[in-house]
Scaffold this active site. Structure first.
Site, PDB file in Angstrom:
ATOM      1  N   ALA A 129      37.681  38.986  44.421  1.00  0.00           N
ATOM      2  CA  ALA A 129      38.489  39.065  45.636  1.00  0.00           C
ATOM      3  C   ALA A 129      39.214  40.409  45.603  1.00  0.00           C
ATOM      4  O   ALA A 129      39.414  40.994  44.530  1.00  0.00           O
ATOM      5  CB  ALA A 129      39.489  37.923  45.668  1.00  0.00           C
ATOM      6  N   GLY A 144      35.750  36.242  42.231  1.00  0.00           N
ATOM      7  CA  GLY A 144      35.041  35.805  43.442  1.00  0.00           C
ATOM      8  C   GLY A 144      33.574  36.196  43.442  1.00  0.00           C
ATOM      9  O   GLY A 144      32.759  35.553  44.117  1.00  0.00           O
ATOM     10  N   GLU A 196      31.930  33.584  41.418  1.00  0.00           N
ATOM     11  CA  GLU A 196      31.970  32.365  42.242  1.00  0.00           C
ATOM     12  C   GLU A 196      30.933  32.422  43.366  1.00  0.00           C
ATOM     13  O   GLU A 196      30.295  31.423  43.692  1.00  0.00           O
ATOM     14  CB  GLU A 196      33.379  32.175  42.804  1.00  0.00           C
ATOM     15  N   GLU A 201      40.639  35.976  36.508  1.00  0.00           N
ATOM     16  CA  GLU A 201      41.841  35.775  37.334  1.00  0.00           C
ATOM     17  C   GLU A 201      43.105  35.566  36.512  1.00  0.00           C
ATOM     18  O   GLU A 201      44.186  36.035  36.888  1.00  0.00           O
ATOM     19  CB  GLU A 201      41.654  34.581  38.278  1.00  0.00           C
TER      20      GLU A 201
HETATM   21  N1  COA Z   1      39.731  44.369  44.284  1.00  0.00           N
HETATM   22  C1  COA Z   1      40.038  45.534  44.860  1.00  0.00           C
HETATM   23  N2  COA Z   1      39.582  46.722  44.409  1.00  0.00           N
HETATM   24  C2  COA Z   1      38.791  46.698  43.332  1.00  0.00           C
HETATM   25  C3  COA Z   1      38.403  45.519  42.681  1.00  0.00           C
HETATM   26  C4  COA Z   1      38.919  44.304  43.204  1.00  0.00           C
HETATM   27  N3  COA Z   1      38.607  43.116  42.678  1.00  0.00           N
HETATM   28  N4  COA Z   1      37.615  45.825  41.641  1.00  0.00           N
HETATM   29  C5  COA Z   1      37.490  47.172  41.652  1.00  0.00           C
HETATM   30  N5  COA Z   1      38.187  47.700  42.674  1.00  0.00           N
HETATM   31  C6  COA Z   1      38.310  49.117  43.042  1.00  0.00           C
HETATM   32  C7  COA Z   1      39.224  49.869  42.100  1.00  0.00           C
HETATM   33  O1  COA Z   1      40.576  49.698  42.459  1.00  0.00           O
HETATM   34  C8  COA Z   1      38.725  51.281  42.328  1.00  0.00           C
HETATM   35  O2  COA Z   1      39.245  51.755  43.554  1.00  0.00           O
HETATM   36  P1  COA Z   1      39.861  53.268  43.652  1.00  0.00           P
HETATM   37  O3  COA Z   1      38.718  54.171  43.273  1.00  0.00           O
HETATM   38  O4  COA Z   1      40.278  53.398  45.075  1.00  0.00           O
HETATM   39  O5  COA Z   1      40.974  53.324  42.658  1.00  0.00           O
HETATM   40  C9  COA Z   1      37.228  51.105  42.503  1.00  0.00           C
HETATM   41  O6  COA Z   1      37.052  49.740  42.905  1.00  0.00           O
HETATM   42  C10 COA Z   1      36.438  51.322  41.243  1.00  0.00           C
HETATM   43  O7  COA Z   1      36.949  50.483  40.235  1.00  0.00           O
HETATM   44  P2  COA Z   1      37.419  50.989  38.779  1.00  0.00           P
HETATM   45  O8  COA Z   1      38.388  49.992  38.240  1.00  0.00           O
HETATM   46  O9  COA Z   1      37.865  52.407  38.871  1.00  0.00           O
HETATM   47  O10 COA Z   1      36.026  50.938  38.008  1.00  0.00           O
HETATM   48  P3  COA Z   1      35.828  50.768  36.416  1.00  0.00           P
HETATM   49  O11 COA Z   1      34.407  51.056  36.161  1.00  0.00           O
HETATM   50  O12 COA Z   1      36.843  51.562  35.672  1.00  0.00           O
HETATM   51  O13 COA Z   1      36.134  49.221  36.100  1.00  0.00           O
HETATM   52  C11 COA Z   1      35.973  46.859  36.517  1.00  0.00           C
HETATM   53  C12 COA Z   1      35.289  48.226  36.648  1.00  0.00           C
HETATM   54  C13 COA Z   1      35.118  45.833  37.255  1.00  0.00           C
HETATM   55  C14 COA Z   1      36.096  46.467  35.041  1.00  0.00           C
HETATM   56  C15 COA Z   1      37.373  46.939  37.146  1.00  0.00           C
HETATM   57  O14 COA Z   1      37.252  47.510  38.471  1.00  0.00           O
HETATM   58  C16 COA Z   1      38.049  45.606  37.313  1.00  0.00           C
HETATM   59  O15 COA Z   1      38.542  45.048  36.343  1.00  0.00           O
HETATM   60  N6  COA Z   1      38.132  45.062  38.545  1.00  0.00           N
HETATM   61  C17 COA Z   1      38.829  43.850  38.846  1.00  0.00           C
HETATM   62  C18 COA Z   1      38.048  42.637  38.397  1.00  0.00           C
HETATM   63  C19 COA Z   1      38.838  41.370  38.657  1.00  0.00           C
HETATM   64  O16 COA Z   1      39.878  41.118  38.082  1.00  0.00           O
HETATM   65  N7  COA Z   1      38.315  40.534  39.581  1.00  0.00           N
HETATM   66  C20 COA Z   1      38.905  39.277  39.915  1.00  0.00           C
HETATM   67  C21 COA Z   1      39.808  39.423  41.066  1.00  0.00           C
HETATM   68  S1  COA Z   1      40.605  37.881  41.464  1.00  0.00           S
END
Ligand code: COA
Length: 259
Positions: free
Chosen positions: A65, A110, A113, A133
């Site tokens: 999400a 999500g 999911e 989460e």
């Molecule tokens: N919601 C909103 N934005 C997200 C996102 C999410 N769930 N996951 C990634 N993004 C965005 C980042 O903020 C970033 O945006 P920006 O370039 O404007 O700063 C872009 O996507 C790239 O992500 P980034 O974190 O820089 O990539 P990474 O390779 O360093 O890390 C992940 C990848 C997947 C490990 C990391 O993005 C992450 O942990 N995301 C969240 C996962 C999560 O907790 N999901 C459950 C949500 S309830």
């Protein structure tokens, strides 16, 4: 025209791509709404016989999400967001046509999911799965606590849900979270080949299997068996069943018409 989804229809297969690669295809309100519209088309357009769902770019299927939206929500908005997402995913699961998730990268929160709401999951070797989460101080909202234990068992589900840890595609395969793991460059080909194979079978029989498993998994054994017998009887009234059995006897390929 959708702005966060691609919907391409070819040869009866709808390829739906969540298309926000700069945000790793995170599910914001627009994506959810457009996904709902795409599911309506899948349900109602007879030209759509099956679906492959994937994410744009090489990095993510769906990274969850949209955390920027979650950060602002108050309790009632949170509940409404959860119910809406659950409803959209449930409609996908019950659309009556086979849906394969082609998991091309991160499938987190999500995203995991959403993949679980699909009927079959094929993962690229680069895919990563998790329900992180709890690391954000929130829990899954789009069915993670309900579908994950049903798919992989209670103990493994709780390990993933409580640790928030990410697992790779091989581990996801080992615990039964995905059906197959393939090299990244073979992912779409594999999903298409599997779906084409499914679509060669009787469409009413496919629909009956989807419904029987969906309803039967939540029913008692006796109720599930009765539902199966009812489907078995009903399918015996179809031209497709006559065609399928006759084609076997005549040693030829059946031509199903969905009637
Ligand atoms: N919601 C909103 N934005 C997200 C996102 C999410 N769930 N996951 C990634 N993004 C965005 C980042 O903020 C970033 O945006 P920006 O370039 O404007 O700063 C872009 O996507 C790239 O992500 P980034 O974190 O820089 O990539 P990474 O390779 O360093 O890390 C992940 C990848 C997947 C490990 C990391 O993005 C992450 O942990 N995301 C969240 C996962 C999560 O907790 N999901 C459950 C949500 S309830």
């Amino acid at each position: 025209m959708p702005t966060t989804l691609l919907f391409e229809l070819s040869d009866g297969i709808a390829r739906i791509t969540v298309n926000r690669p700069d945000k790793l295809n995170a599910l914001n309100a627009t994506v959810l709404s457009e996904l709902g519209d795409a599911i309506t088309r899948v349900e109602t357009d007879a030209a759509v016989r099956g679906v492959i769902l994937t994410g744009a770019g090489s990095k993510a299927f769906v990274a969850g999400a949209d955390i920027a939206e979650l950060a602002k929500q108050r309790p009632l908005e949170g509940k409404a967001r959860s119910l809406l997402g659950q409803q959209v995913f449930r409609r996908l699961e019950r659309c009556g046509k086979p849906v394969i998730a082609a998991v091309n990268g991160f499938a987190l929160g999500g995203g995991c999911e959403l993949a679980m709401a699909c009927h079959i999951r094929i993962a690229s070797e680069q895919a990563r799965f998790g329900q992180p989460e709890v690391k954000l101080g929130i829990g899954p909202g789009y069915g993670g606590t309900a579908r994950l234990p049903r798919l992989v068992g209670r103990g493994r589900a709780l390990e993933l849900l409580l640790t928030g840890a990410m697992i790779d595609a091989a581990e996801a395969y080992r615990i039964g979270l995905v059906n197959r793991v393939v090299p990244a460059d073979k992912l779409m080909e594999e999903a298409q080949t599997m779906l084409r194979g499914i679509l060669e079978n009787g469409p009413l029989a496919i629909q009956a299997c989807l419904e029987a498993v969906d309803a039967g998994m939540e029913a008692s054994l006796d109720q599930a068996l009765l539902l199966e017998a009812n489907h078995f009887g009903l399918l015996s009234s179809t031209a497709d069943m006559r065609e399928g059995t006759r084609a076997f006897v005549e040693k030829r390929k059946p031509v199903f018409k969905g009637v």
